[in-house]
Scaffold this active site. Structure first.
Site, PDB file in Angstrom:
ATOM      1  N   LYS A 203       0.835  -1.185   0.000  1.00 36.74           N
ATOM      2  CA  LYS A 203       0.000   0.000   0.000  1.00 36.74           C
ATOM      3  C   LYS A 203       0.876   1.245   0.000  1.00 36.74           C
ATOM      4  CE  LYS A 203      -3.530   2.132   2.890  1.00 36.74           C
ATOM      5  NZ  LYS A 203      -4.345   1.975   4.081  1.00 36.74           N
TER       6      LYS A 203
ATOM      7  N   ASP B 116     -11.213   4.839  13.055  1.00 40.87           N
ATOM      8  CA  ASP B 116     -11.548   4.882  11.628  1.00 40.87           C
ATOM      9  C   ASP B 116     -11.065   3.675  10.849  1.00 40.87           C
ATOM     10  OD1 ASP B 116     -11.490   8.477  10.851  1.00 40.87           O
ATOM     11  OD2 ASP B 116     -12.805   7.217  12.075  1.00 40.87           O
TER      12      ASP B 116
END
Lengths: 440, 416
Positions: A145, A301
């Site tokens: 990522k 989150d």
């Protein structure tokens, strides 16, 4: 001396998904890729693993190891221009720590190196928060990522505690398995990358994917998203569809305990937390601590990424391919989406790839030491499925968020307000409860 | 590679091999017994040597990912690879944290190694399994020498002018090697590097050792065919293996007893080599001669067996260990070699004495120090202005052509 491997093998690996794909082990790694940054990534991982093989494994990690880095700058002139840029830089953060983490996650350095260097990593359709780029290793075992420098800073902040957590839970967690963290500089542009174990299977395709937070505001896949080959659906989609994850009571209990440990906060201080961890672990309540861990670190989150493999559908797809011959080419999004994408060859596994285990797998079967997040549906489930579930996106710190929220000032519709008032503790509680409810 | 549970073994193995390495670098006992290291720690007494080991390891590994071209291109003779390492709190045990390594013309030297029958992996192992050793030998202007731990290669510290000269001659040198199929008495240039440690740049060039990696040399000569100031100084004679010169050779009545066939082949090679050097206007090179006395070596071996456990011998830059070879070093031929025997594929410069020689000997003879260009010399000579005794005058009037002729004639004479 060195063999002159043609480019045919790696190119075909990235484009075609025919059943007869047949990957020859390359002795000569050319680091050939469609983009310079991927070549540099391959070169860099190859280099750093080789360097580490000449550094003895210490008895234990030292505090300095969590602040360390290795940096290398290459400047070639009229040499090796075919596959690599002439100038680039490669930095690895905390090499000893990530080597230790790889060991704890039972990933052999040579295998890790092979996965990332034998053939170029593949682009993935998936988008993270803020359009972060995803890649997967060619064999789909690892996800790469692209992150921001703030994410790197956050990783450094949590790394010691994260490592300690991994030590204590013996690598048995739903949290991302961080395996390497790098900064690549090509043409003066810096790119930060984090490598984690793929949540999904390297073999079994995922037919449906969800990103769940336990929040209900704006938790629906957009039309644009739905148009993709493997859209990422969200909480509302999950509930509206009446989706069920039928893993059975034992699996559910085991999973939730891991989750809780990862996510929720307790009133106890860290020492007692450790005690709880031991207690939980003794009772195989592994999940409990993960959730606790994140709340303790004021992280929020994050999502639960869920992928569903439909066994019968996969069998059907395989028969279709066999009937259709070798002509078809499928797009690969690297994250196990789409009809035949995601799986690297269909069973039986290519015998040429030593990373595939010797035995053949039947439909819906998997090697739990490779596909560590896989859970089978229970026997009385409506459909025969395999679920892949783990926590992702754990690098948002509450304090960083508050700063950003205050800076923004305006609160858009209810969303901004709701998000800024939930704290990590509340987030983890809500998250955990939502997950408990969807498992049966 | 780093499997859980083997980490301890690795640490133990690493310390054991480092002990073995330090013993290997110090002693010359017959039972030297080198354990193959999987983990290369690049441990050395000097950070520069660690960087050299690391650099050669890196460069050979990089080359293994670069396809061997069908033929070399002009650009290959201008190419280089450069790498800069900056570590922070990592790998500090054996390596400096900041260093640079530059390899000149990697593809050219890879090609040369191939033409000289040297496998890249073997080259890598020789230079990296254990630290190169200091050598007492001194070149012109006190250049520093090391040999690879297995004595197959010599690493010479050179100047930036030498590096420039190498670049000037490299294409023609390579062409010459192609044409003579690697069969030459010229230095076999195998790699050229620039190392930067603590801000200091050091240039190094690797060549095949003229002497044997096994058979010890007890007498050494550096011959130019000149008679001015060609005598070993007292300081030199005090060394363990002094470098004697032309006058010493003549005064000692030293002879090289080789048969007609060997002599013919040798002189033919020498003639071509020297012609090549003259064409390139190079001069001031020498013939390095080393003599191995077979009986004397056998005697020494017997003595060292008696003294074995207690003694630690100094490395003299000559032979390493005495026959039979350590079986664990895969680079040595598998069968043990008897006294005075050698593998001509490894000891490429070795020539046996003929049957009518008074002593059984093996001679090692090759050309060294070829990087002095005539034009550079003339400039330096004119700048100096003063001509000391006859020497300066004589040196500045000899040109490469004359030098080569005088050199060749002298060598021819001493072989008769």
């Amino acid at each position: 001396m060195s063999s002159n491997c043609t480019s045919a093998a790696p190119v075909s690996a990235s484009k075609t998904k025919t059943k007869k794909k047949h990957f020859i082990g390359q002795k000569v790694k050319l680091f050939r890729a469609s983009e310079p940054i991927l070549s540099v990534l391959m070169w860099g991982v190859n280099h750093t693993i080789n360097e580490l093989s000449n550094v003895p494994v210490p008895v234990m990690l030292m505090p300095d190891d969590f602040k360390a880095y290795s940096k290398i700058k290459v400047d070639n002139h009229l040499f090796n221009k075919e596959n690599l840029p002439s100038r680039f830089k490669f930095k690895e953060y905390c090499p000893m720590v990530f080597r230790n983490l790889r060991e704890r996650f039972c990933i052999d350095d040579q295998d890790y190196q092979n996965s990332l260097t034998r053939s170029a990593p593949l682009n993935s359709d998936s988008q993270g928060r803020f359009g972060n780029r995803f890649l997967s290793s060619y064999d789909h075992r690892f996800v790469i990522k692209t992150v921001s420098s703030e994410d790197i800073a956050e990783m450094h902040n949590i790394l010691k505690k994260y490592h300690q957590f991994i030590v204590e839970c013996h690598g048995n967690t739903l949290l991302p398995q961080f395996l390497g963290m790098y900064r690549l500089t090509v043409d003066g542009v810096e790119t930060y990358m984090v490598v984690t174990r793929n949540v999904f299977s390297h073999r079994l395709t995922v037919h449906r994917k969800y990103d769940l937070k336990g929040s209900t505001v704006s938790r629906e896949a957009s039309d644009k998203e739905k148009a993709k080959e493997l859209p990422t659906f969200k909480d509302n989609d999950f509930l509206n569809e009446g989706q069920k994850l039928q893993i059975g009571d034992d699996n559910k209990k085991y999973f939730l305990e891991k989750l809780k440990r990862d996510v929720e906060v307790t009133d106890t201080c860290f020492v007692l937390l450790f005690f709880l961890i031991c207690m939980c672990f003794v009772f195989y309540n592994v999940v409990f601590v993960c959730v606790q861990f994140l709340a303790t670190l004021k992280i929020m989150d994050y999502s639960l990424l869920v992928g569903i493999h439909d066994v019968d559908r996969a069998e059907q797809e395989e028969m279709d391919v066999e009937g259709g011959g070798d002509e078809e080419e499928y797009e690969n999004d690297g994250m196990g989406g789409g009809a035949l994408t995601g799986s690297f060859g269909t069973p039986p596994d290519s015998p040429g790839n030593p990373l595939n285990c010797g035995g053949f797998f039947g439909p819906g079967e998997f090697d739990p030491s490779v596909d560590v997040y896989a859970i089978k549906s229970h026997d009385s489930a409506v459909k025969k499925e395999v679920y892949f579930m783990a926590i992702i996106d754990i690098l948002t710190h509450y304090d960083a968020k508050k700063k950003a929220a205050h800076a923004a000032k305006t609160v858009k519709h209810g969303a901004g307000a709701e998000i800024s008032t939930v704290n990590p503790e509340q987030y983890s509680k809500r998250f955990y409860e939502f997950m408990s409810n969807i498992l049966s | 590679m780093m499997r859980a549970g083997r980490s301890e073994n690795l640490v133990i193995m690493a310390s054991a091999s480092s002990i073995a390495a330090s013993i290997a670098s110090k002693t010359k006992t017959k039972k030297k017994h080198f354990v193959a290291q999987k983990v290369k720690l690049f441990r050395a007494s000097d950070p520069l040597l660690s960087v050299l080991m690391w650099g050669v390891n890196h460069s050979i590994n990089e080359l293994s990912h670069v396809q061997i071209p069908i033929m070399l291109m002009p650009d290959d003779f201008k190419a280089y690879s450069k790498i800069k390492v900056d570590n922070h709190l990592f790998n500090k045990e054996n390596m400096p944290s900041h260093f640079k390594f530059k390899e000149y013309c990697p593809l050219v030297f890879r090609n040369l190694r191939e033409r000289f029958g040297i496998d890249d992996q073997d080259f890598l192992n020789s230079l990296t399994r254990s630290a190169p050793l200091n050598s007492e030998a001194q070149g012109r202007s006190g250049a520093r020498f090391h040999t690879s731990y297995d004595k197959r290669y010599v690493i010479k510290t050179i100047s930036s002018e030498d590096v420039a000269e190498m670049h000037n001659i490299l294409k023609k040198y390579h062409q010459f090697i192609v044409e003579c199929h690697g069969n030459t008495l010229l230095p076999q240039f195998l790699g050229m590097y620039r190392l930067t440690v603590d801000g200091d740049e050091t240039y190094m060039i690797v060549t095949r050792n003229v002497f044997s990696h096994r058979l010890s040399v007890y007498k050494k000569y550096d011959l130019k065919g000149s008679t001015v100031a060609r005598e070993a100084s007292d300081k030199e004679k005090a060394k363990e293996l002094p470098t004697y010169k032309d006058n010493d050779f003549i005064n000692d009545g030293q002879k090289i007893y080789i048969d007609g066939e060997n002599k013919k082949m040798f002189l033919e090679k020498l003639r071509k080599d020297v012609e090549f050097l003259a064409q390139l206007k190079l001069m001031d090179y020498s013939l390095l001669v080393g003599i191995h006395d077979v009986e004397r070596a056998e005697q020494e071996e017997v003595e060292s067996e008696d003294n074995e456990a207690e003694e630690e011998g100094e490395s003299d830059g000559g032979g390493i260990g005495t026959p039979p070879d350590s079986p664990s070093n895969t680079l040595d031929s598998t069968k043990p070699l008897s006294p005075g025997e050698f593998d001509p594929a490894i000891d490429v410069y070795a020539i046996k004495s003929n049957d009518s020689a008074p002593r059984k000997e093996v001679y090692f003879m090759a050309v060294i120090d070829i990087l002095q260009h005539y034009d550079a010399k003339k400039k330096a000579a004119h700048a100096a202005k003063t001509v000391k005794h006859g020497a300066g005058a004589e040196i500045s009037t000899v040109n490469p052509e004359q030098y080569s002729k005088r050199f060749y004639d002298f060598i021819t004479t001493i072989l008769s």
